[in-house]
Scaffold this active site. Structure first.
Site, PDB file in Angstrom:
ATOM      1  N   GLY A   8       2.326   6.646  73.792  1.00  0.00           N
ATOM      2  CA  GLY A   8       2.925   6.583  75.120  1.00  0.00           C
ATOM      3  C   GLY A   8       3.878   5.412  75.220  1.00  0.00           C
ATOM      4  O   GLY A   8       4.454   4.966  74.219  1.00  0.00           O
ATOM      5  N   SER A   9       4.030   4.891  76.407  1.00  0.00           N
ATOM      6  CA  SER A   9       5.006   3.832  76.642  1.00  0.00           C
ATOM      7  C   SER A   9       4.511   2.489  76.106  1.00  0.00           C
ATOM      8  O   SER A   9       3.308   2.248  75.987  1.00  0.00           O
ATOM      9  CB  SER A   9       5.292   3.693  78.140  1.00  0.00           C
ATOM     10  N   THR A  10       5.444   1.613  75.804  1.00  0.00           N
ATOM     11  CA  THR A  10       5.105   0.261  75.360  1.00  0.00           C
ATOM     12  C   THR A  10       4.355  -0.489  76.452  1.00  0.00           C
ATOM     13  O   THR A  10       3.411  -1.238  76.170  1.00  0.00           O
ATOM     14  CB  THR A  10       6.390  -0.497  74.971  1.00  0.00           C
ATOM     15  N   GLU A  11       4.730  -0.280  77.690  1.00  0.00           N
ATOM     16  CA  GLU A  11       4.073  -0.944  78.812  1.00  0.00           C
ATOM     17  C   GLU A  11       2.583  -0.607  78.842  1.00  0.00           C
ATOM     18  O   GLU A  11       1.725  -1.490  78.958  1.00  0.00           O
ATOM     19  CB  GLU A  11       4.740  -0.513  80.121  1.00  0.00           C
ATOM     20  N   VAL A  12       2.247   0.671  78.736  1.00  0.00           N
ATOM     21  CA  VAL A  12       0.839   1.073  78.775  1.00  0.00           C
ATOM     22  C   VAL A  12       0.133   0.700  77.474  1.00  0.00           C
ATOM     23  O   VAL A  12      -1.045   0.330  77.477  1.00  0.00           O
ATOM     24  CB  VAL A  12       0.710   2.578  79.075  1.00  0.00           C
ATOM     25  N   GLY A  13       0.863   0.757  76.345  1.00  0.00           N
ATOM     26  CA  GLY A  13       0.276   0.338  75.079  1.00  0.00           C
ATOM     27  C   GLY A  13      -0.224  -1.093  75.121  1.00  0.00           C
ATOM     28  O   GLY A  13      -1.277  -1.427  74.554  1.00  0.00           O
ATOM     29  N   GLU A  50       1.404   4.240  69.059  1.00  0.00           N
ATOM     30  CA  GLU A  50       2.730   4.804  68.793  1.00  0.00           C
ATOM     31  C   GLU A  50       3.452   4.796  70.127  1.00  0.00           C
ATOM     32  O   GLU A  50       3.119   5.553  71.025  1.00  0.00           O
ATOM     33  CB  GLU A  50       2.590   6.217  68.210  1.00  0.00           C
ATOM     34  N   CYS A  86      10.058  10.031  71.731  1.00  0.00           N
ATOM     35  CA  CYS A  86       9.978   8.586  71.518  1.00  0.00           C
ATOM     36  C   CYS A  86      10.952   8.094  70.452  1.00  0.00           C
ATOM     37  O   CYS A  86      11.401   6.958  70.497  1.00  0.00           O
ATOM     38  CB  CYS A  86       8.547   8.190  71.155  1.00  0.00           C
TER      39      CYS A  86
END
Length: 490
Positions: A235-240, A258, A293
């Protein structure tokens, strides 16, 4: 000709090989992005449901359980049976993803075929995972044993629903792990049907569990859970970042991520054909509605061919068929209103910051989350459309002059998921490939990602790898066993 919509057969949580209502009894709507209408309501899992699923997965993983004592070769045969069932239900799975996600039916079929390939590939790995005998000093015999990491939490995105499921299930099952998966709340339908197929295939109860719900509740509960041994997130870098923090604050569970990308595709003036380069760049960005992505979302074109490339790229984008994904189109709607509004916001930013809009730029039609394929020229590195992940059908074309310059600019990003180069000069291709900070580099092609090819990112595009031999290693522990003997002989 438009197809009939698929019947929705499963809407409950899947735990211990049973479909059950959520503990709270709450349900949430999944929306058809073509019509903006409700498809159905899905049981909404949260922390209590995650706890039940983890308990089932932990029981299935106990020493002496049916799953733990199953021969590795038979584990692989179960996976092959699952792949066979996916093949038998290929059209239905594709229809579920088209209905839920909005991608053209032909694209959804392609995704399902890739998912089948992935499960089959990792089925072959099941009985080929082994340790080593080590010539340790002293009167000892030392071996290493590869063991499954344990109960794994898996959180997948909405852009490739059944394909992302296969990327996660394949290596985890081959390694012998048990699974608690949270599919994206936007696209839960194919994951729930895969639960039914896993039951039909003969996987023991508790090996595979599926809890649809929201990231803030079900996803957070997985990431924080003290009895989860590893969490895998796409998912997103923010949520990662949030997932990684939760893993660290709980039991220091292993994490693979990822995440996002802002991938450069560099087109040199010596490309074999400008038309071919335009086609590659077009697919690199617009495939899957730009919801990818590793999309080639920064198209760098050398000065000598820049104007011609822009003209042809704009023409090609204007010809792209956008509309009902059940008909012969190339692009359906974006997945939901949030993404739709976000993408249109980036288009406005591009115009306001001085980029030249040469194609698209507006909503397509007046119903559904359709956006015209959009192309910007004269984009500069400081513009938001060149820096931030748009995740939509917006191509940004930037100028460059030299190799040294474009390498520096390509790497000037927080991301490092993928990159591409189009050139006839093999020396240029390898200079760029060795210098760019990206987990995948494609030469004279783009996004040629297969079950056999490891995939993952540098920098804030994540950590760990999926697919290929590297993918299964993410789900294994290495145990060293040393036995003292009276005399060791070589």
């Amino acid at each position: 000709m438009k197809m009939d919509l698929p019947e929705i057969r499963f809407t409950q949580i899947f735990i211990n090989n049973e479909f059950v209502d959520s503990v709270s009894g709450r349900r949430f709507k999944t929306i058809n992005p073509c019509t903006e209408e409700t498809i159905t309501e899905i049981s909404e899992g949260d922390r209590e449901d995650i706890n039940k699923a983890v308990e089932a997965a932990r029981t299935a993983f106990k020493i002496g359980s049916t799953w733990r004592t199953l021969d590795a070769s038979k584990r692989g045969k179960l996976m092959l049976r699952l792949a066979d069932l996916m093949t038998e239900n290929r059209e239905y799975l594709a229809k579920l993803d088209t209905l839920d996600n909005g991608k053209p039916y032909a694209d959804a079929l392609f995704d399902v075929d890739g998912a089948i390939d992935c499960i089959q590939y990792y089925a072959g790995w099941a009985d080929k995972i082994h340790g080593d005998t080590i010539p340790a000093d002293g009167d000892v015999i030392t071996i290493t044993k590869k063991e499954p990491v344990g109960v794994v939490g898996q959180i997948i995105p909405w852009n490739y629903p059944v394909a992302m499921l296969a990327w996660k299930w394949g290596p985890a099952l081959a390694a012998g792990c048990t699974i608690v998966m949270k599919p994206a709340e936007q696209t839960p339908l194919s994951a729930l049907y895969m639960g039914q197929l896993s039951r039909e295939a003969g996987f023991p109860p508790g090996v595979i569990n599926i809890v649809p719900g929201f990231g803030e509740t079900a996803g957070a509960a997985l990431s924080e859970h003290m009895d989860i041994d590893k969490v895998a997130f796409t998912g997103s870098t923010e949520v990662g970042r949030i997932v990684m923090q939760a893993a660290a604050k709980s039991n220091l569970k292993r994490v693979s991520l990822e995440l996002g990308g802002k991938s450069p595709l560099v087109v040199f003036a010596d490309a074999e054909s400008i038309d071919e380069a335009v086609d590659i760049a077009y697919s690199a960005l617009f495939n899957n509605h730009g919801q990818n992505c590793c999309a080639g979302s920064r198209t760098f074109v050398q000065d000598e061919i820049y104007e011609e490339f822009v003209r042809k790229a704009a023409e090609k984008a204007k010809q792209r068929r956008v509309g009902d994904p059940w008909t012969d189109v190339e692009q359906g709607p974006q997945v939901n209103k949030e993404q739709f509004d976000k993408i249109l916001g980036f288009i406005d930013l591009g115009v306001n910051q001085g980029a030249k809009l040469v194609a698209g730029g507006k909503r397509e039609g007046d119903l559904g989350y359709f956006i015209q394929p959009t192309v910007f020229a004269e984009v500069t590195d400081d513009m938001d459309i060149a820096k931030q992940e748009i995740f939509g059908p917006v191509q940004s074309i930037l100028r460059f002059g030299t190799m040294e310059e474009v390498i520096q600019r390509a790497n000037n990003t927080q991301y490092g998921l993928a990159a591409g180069i189009i050139t006839r000069d093999i020396k240029k291709a390898f200079e760029f490939s060795q210098s760019v900070q990206a987990g995948s580099v494609w030469i004279n092609c783009y996004d040629h990602t297969l079950a056999q090819t490891p995939f993952g990112g540098y920098k804030q595009s994540g950590q760990g790898r999926e697919l290929g031999p590297e993918g299964v290693k993410e789900y294994l522990e290495t145990k060293t066993i040393t036995l003292a003997v009276k005399q060791k002989n070589s």
